[in-house]
Write a protein that holds these residues in place. Structure first.
Motif, PDB file in Angstrom:
ATOM      1  N   GLY A 156       0.832  -1.092  -0.276  1.00 31.22           N
ATOM      2  CA  GLY A 156      -0.135  -0.293  -0.474  1.00 31.22           C
ATOM      3  C   GLY A 156       0.970   1.366  -0.411  1.00 31.22           C
ATOM      4  O   GLY A 156       0.325   2.498  -0.796  1.00 31.22           O
ATOM      5  N   LYS A 157       2.051   1.706   0.544  1.00 33.97           N
ATOM      6  CA  LYS A 157       2.918   2.371   0.671  1.00 33.97           C
ATOM      7  C   LYS A 157       3.456   3.162  -0.935  1.00 33.97           C
ATOM      8  O   LYS A 157       3.769   3.660  -1.037  1.00 33.97           O
ATOM      9  CB  LYS A 157       3.820   1.960   1.861  1.00 33.97           C
ATOM     10  CG  LYS A 157       4.714   3.400   2.045  1.00 33.97           C
ATOM     11  CD  LYS A 157       3.919   3.962   2.980  1.00 33.97           C
ATOM     12  CE  LYS A 157       4.922   5.582   3.048  1.00 33.97           C
ATOM     13  NZ  LYS A 157       4.577   6.837   4.076  1.00 33.97           N
TER      14      LYS A 157
ATOM     15  N   GLY B 224       0.092   2.711  -3.117  1.00 31.30           N
ATOM     16  CA  GLY B 224      -1.216   3.175  -2.832  1.00 31.30           C
ATOM     17  C   GLY B 224      -1.672   4.845  -3.249  1.00 31.30           C
ATOM     18  O   GLY B 224      -2.797   4.920  -3.507  1.00 31.30           O
ATOM     19  N   GLY B 225      -0.315   5.386  -3.550  1.00 26.79           N
ATOM     20  CA  GLY B 225      -0.016   7.003  -3.463  1.00 26.79           C
ATOM     21  C   GLY B 225       0.032   7.370  -5.009  1.00 26.79           C
ATOM     22  O   GLY B 225      -0.960   7.748  -5.733  1.00 26.79           O
ATOM     23  N   LEU B 226      -0.049   6.434  -5.943  1.00 26.75           N
ATOM     24  CA  LEU B 226      -0.053   6.942  -7.316  1.00 26.75           C
ATOM     25  C   LEU B 226      -1.065   6.241  -7.902  1.00 26.75           C
ATOM     26  O   LEU B 226      -1.836   7.021  -8.789  1.00 26.75           O
ATOM     27  CB  LEU B 226       0.910   5.847  -7.613  1.00 26.75           C
ATOM     28  CG  LEU B 226       1.110   5.252  -9.407  1.00 26.75           C
ATOM     29  CD1 LEU B 226       1.149   6.764  -9.813  1.00 26.75           C
ATOM     30  CD2 LEU B 226       2.302   4.887 -10.323  1.00 26.75           C
TER      31      LEU B 226
ATOM     32  N   GLY C 131      -3.945   5.375  -6.236  1.00 24.31           N
ATOM     33  CA  GLY C 131      -5.129   7.592  -5.637  1.00 24.31           C
ATOM     34  C   GLY C 131      -4.671   7.999  -6.488  1.00 24.31           C
ATOM     35  O   GLY C 131      -6.650   8.558  -6.720  1.00 24.31           O
ATOM     36  N   ARG C 132      -3.949   8.616  -7.290  1.00 20.52           N
ATOM     37  CA  ARG C 132      -3.825   9.722  -8.276  1.00 20.52           C
ATOM     38  C   ARG C 132      -4.590   9.557  -9.306  1.00 20.52           C
ATOM     39  O   ARG C 132      -5.272  10.289 -10.097  1.00 20.52           O
ATOM     40  CB  ARG C 132      -2.184  10.211  -8.345  1.00 20.52           C
ATOM     41  CG  ARG C 132      -1.546  10.836  -7.062  1.00 20.52           C
ATOM     42  CD  ARG C 132      -0.554  11.607  -7.474  1.00 20.52           C
ATOM     43  NE  ARG C 132       0.469  10.913  -7.719  1.00 20.52           N
ATOM     44  CZ  ARG C 132       1.397   9.893  -6.830  1.00 20.52           C
ATOM     45  NH1 ARG C 132       1.604  10.874  -5.459  1.00 20.52           N
ATOM     46  NH2 ARG C 132       2.432   9.454  -7.132  1.00 20.52           N
TER      47      ARG C 132
ATOM     48  N   ARG D 107      -9.483   8.356 -10.328  1.00 24.92           N
ATOM     49  CA  ARG D 107     -10.136   9.942 -10.635  1.00 24.92           C
ATOM     50  C   ARG D 107     -12.248   8.934 -10.637  1.00 24.92           C
ATOM     51  O   ARG D 107     -11.934   8.980 -11.699  1.00 24.92           O
ATOM     52  CB  ARG D 107      -9.840  10.738 -11.271  1.00 24.92           C
ATOM     53  CG  ARG D 107      -8.403  10.592 -11.223  1.00 24.92           C
ATOM     54  CD  ARG D 107      -8.396  11.917 -10.097  1.00 24.92           C
ATOM     55  NE  ARG D 107      -7.079  12.508 -10.442  1.00 24.92           N
ATOM     56  CZ  ARG D 107      -6.316  13.142  -8.363  1.00 24.92           C
ATOM     57  NH1 ARG D 107      -7.259  13.446  -7.673  1.00 24.92           N
ATOM     58  NH2 ARG D 107      -5.296  13.876  -8.479  1.00 24.92           N
TER      59      ARG D 107
ATOM     60  N   THR E 127      -8.261   2.331  10.659  1.00 26.24           N
ATOM     61  CA  THR E 127      -7.223   2.154   9.429  1.00 26.24           C
ATOM     62  C   THR E 127      -7.164   0.899   8.930  1.00 26.24           C
ATOM     63  O   THR E 127      -6.887   1.237   7.311  1.00 26.24           O
ATOM     64  CB  THR E 127      -5.477   2.381   9.966  1.00 26.24           C
ATOM     65  OG1 THR E 127      -5.257   3.539  10.841  1.00 26.24           O
ATOM     66  CG2 THR E 127      -4.602   2.787   9.109  1.00 26.24           C
TER      67      THR E 127
ATOM     68  N   ARG F  18      -9.687   0.899   6.150  1.00 21.84           N
ATOM     69  CA  ARG F  18      -9.908   1.872   5.606  1.00 21.84           C
ATOM     70  C   ARG F  18     -11.317   2.246   5.243  1.00 21.84           C
ATOM     71  O   ARG F  18     -11.995   2.871   4.414  1.00 21.84           O
ATOM     72  CB  ARG F  18     -10.088   1.448   3.971  1.00 21.84           C
ATOM     73  CG  ARG F  18      -8.846   0.735   4.335  1.00 21.84           C
ATOM     74  CD  ARG F  18      -8.119   1.116   2.169  1.00 21.84           C
ATOM     75  NE  ARG F  18      -8.288   2.929   1.980  1.00 21.84           N
ATOM     76  CZ  ARG F  18      -7.698   3.767   1.638  1.00 21.84           C
ATOM     77  NH1 ARG F  18      -6.753   3.759   2.439  1.00 21.84           N
ATOM     78  NH2 ARG F  18      -7.778   4.635   0.894  1.00 21.84           N
TER      79      ARG F  18
ATOM     80  N   ARG G 144      -7.510  -1.622  -0.749  1.00 25.62           N
ATOM     81  CA  ARG G 144      -6.868  -0.692  -1.170  1.00 25.62           C
ATOM     82  C   ARG G 144      -7.753  -0.323  -1.921  1.00 25.62           C
ATOM     83  O   ARG G 144      -7.850   0.859  -1.732  1.00 25.62           O
ATOM     84  CB  ARG G 144      -5.654  -0.671  -1.541  1.00 25.62           C
ATOM     85  CG  ARG G 144      -4.918   0.844  -1.852  1.00 25.62           C
ATOM     86  CD  ARG G 144      -5.019   2.057  -0.610  1.00 25.62           C
ATOM     87  NE  ARG G 144      -4.029   4.053  -0.968  1.00 25.62           N
ATOM     88  CZ  ARG G 144      -5.330   4.016  -1.120  1.00 25.62           C
ATOM     89  NH1 ARG G 144      -6.094   3.694  -1.904  1.00 25.62           N
ATOM     90  NH2 ARG G 144      -5.405   5.603  -1.916  1.00 25.62           N
TER      91      ARG G 144
ATOM     92  N   ASP H 181     -11.678   7.917   1.681  1.00 27.31           N
ATOM     93  CA  ASP H 181     -11.464   8.468  -0.115  1.00 27.31           C
ATOM     94  C   ASP H 181     -13.031   9.323  -0.023  1.00 27.31           C
ATOM     95  O   ASP H 181     -12.722  10.594  -0.522  1.00 27.31           O
ATOM     96  CB  ASP H 181     -11.216   7.747  -1.048  1.00 27.31           C
ATOM     97  CG  ASP H 181      -9.799   6.950  -1.049  1.00 27.31           C
ATOM     98  OD1 ASP H 181      -8.741   7.481   0.287  1.00 27.31           O
ATOM     99  OD2 ASP H 181      -9.553   5.804  -1.328  1.00 27.31           O
TER     100      ASP H 181
END
Length: 343
Positions: A51-52, A55-57, A59-60, A63, A147, A150, A204, A291
């Motif tokens: 996830g680390k 997850g960020g990529l 999430g971006r 959309r 957490t 989620r 995630r 989210d």
């Protein structure tokens, strides 16, 4: 040719893996209860790492305004990258074990990265003790549960927080313990790591099946690998109802087979259904994820069962979870004895 099939069979189900799996379960339980969740997350470490990294990529890229086909393709790319990463990690770990086994300790440690148990109990016990104070449950008491699932619990009442915690107990037993152990027994560390990576992506990005498209590939692949382990996890939770005060084993099996309030696979499947029917409660229900997406889960459990769950319900959920873990460990021990591992 017959020797080749024998070698393949031995590689797929090596009896020497059973004691490693059993010891990993014990270590994960004991260490998790002592240390608690890492960074407030009770899921397996491999989920946190995956996830680390992705997850960020993800999430971006996820959309809401994009078309479902576009999101499906983007989700496929992220899932493929994550699976390739965990596969390489699993192969590297297996090679490390071959070179430096340290009497089996290294393999136990690596397998522990893909499973969880004690940290979940820690999070649930923290909530339980907070509820015993009879006051409003503070954020610190349910932070790890929010957490790990989620789920945005900031606007939930104590009943909703308790339902989420009980669902975590059932689902983590399935996807955080039974499934990765089964795939480890079949294919070693690469098998456990690949399943854990897929489960992490489904956790995630899958939104319990309410994804617009980004998490569909992860959900589909995780379901492919997790369907049989789900049946085993649901069976063990139902059997654990026999040893749980006011629990109902027969009710749990009946609910899984014929109950109208069964949970879909994405929403918890047979383990969540078994938990709800065994304890005669209603679990699930709509929520909001971290989210901000609306997760419109159905209600799981017997007709007219209460959804207003309190500390007594949570205590029984912790107990039935503990008994299910013990039954799983005993089943591995029985398989070892049957397979002559100790002989």
């Amino acid at each position: 040719m017959s020797d080749l099939f024998v070698q393949i069979h031995e590689q797929l189900l090596d009896p020497d893996r059973f004691p490693i799996a059993l010891l990993a379960i014990v270590v994960t339980a004991l260490v998790g209860v002592v240390t608690g969740p890492s960074h407030g997350n009770a899921n397996p470490w491999l989920w946190l790492i995956t996830g680390k990294i992705f997850g960020g990529l993800g999430g971006r890229l996820d959309r809401k305004e994009r078309r479902a086909s576009d999101l499906l393709f983007r989700g496929f790319l992220i899932t493929a990258m994550a699976v390739f990463f965990v596969y390489l990690a699993g192969v590297t770990a297996a090679e490390f074990v071959r070179e430096m086994p340290f009497y089996g300790i290294s393999e136990i440690v690596f397998l522990s990265f893909a499973v969880t148990s004690g940290t979940v109990w820690y999070a649930l016990l923290k909530l339980y003790f907070a509820m015993r104070e009879k006051g409003k449950v503070a954020k610190g008491a349910y932070y790890a549960i929010a957490t790990s699932t989620r789920t945005d619990l900031s606007g939930s009442d104590d009943f909703g927080i308790t339902r989420t915690g009980m669902a975590l107990a059932a689902r983590s037993f399935d996807k955080g313990l039974v499934a990765p152990i089964i795939w480890y027994l079949l294919f070693g560390l690469p098998g456990a790591f690949i399943y854990a990576g897929l489960a992490a992506c489904a956790w995630r990005f899958g939104k319990d099946g309410f994804t617009k498209g980004f998490g569909r590939m992860a959900l589909a692949l995780e379901r492919l690998l997790g369907f049989v382990p789900m049946i085993m996890a649901g069976t063990l939770i139902a059997l654990a109802g026999l040893f749980t005060p006011t629990g109902g084993m027969t009710r749990a099996f009946t609910g899984q087979l014929f109950g109208k309030g069964k949970a879909s696979y994405e929403e918890g499947g047979l383990p969540l259904t078994a938990m709800a029917y065994a304890l005669d409660v209603s679990l699930g229900g709509p929520s909001t994820d971290l989210d901000g997406s609306s997760i419109k889960r159905g209600w799981t459990g017997p007709p007219n069962a209460t959804a207003k769950l309190e500390e007594g319900h949570l205590r029984r959920a912790i107990y039935i979870s503990l008994m299910a873990h013990i039954l799983f460990a005993l089943s591995l021990l029985g398989a070892m004895l049957w397979g002559g591992v100790f002989i």
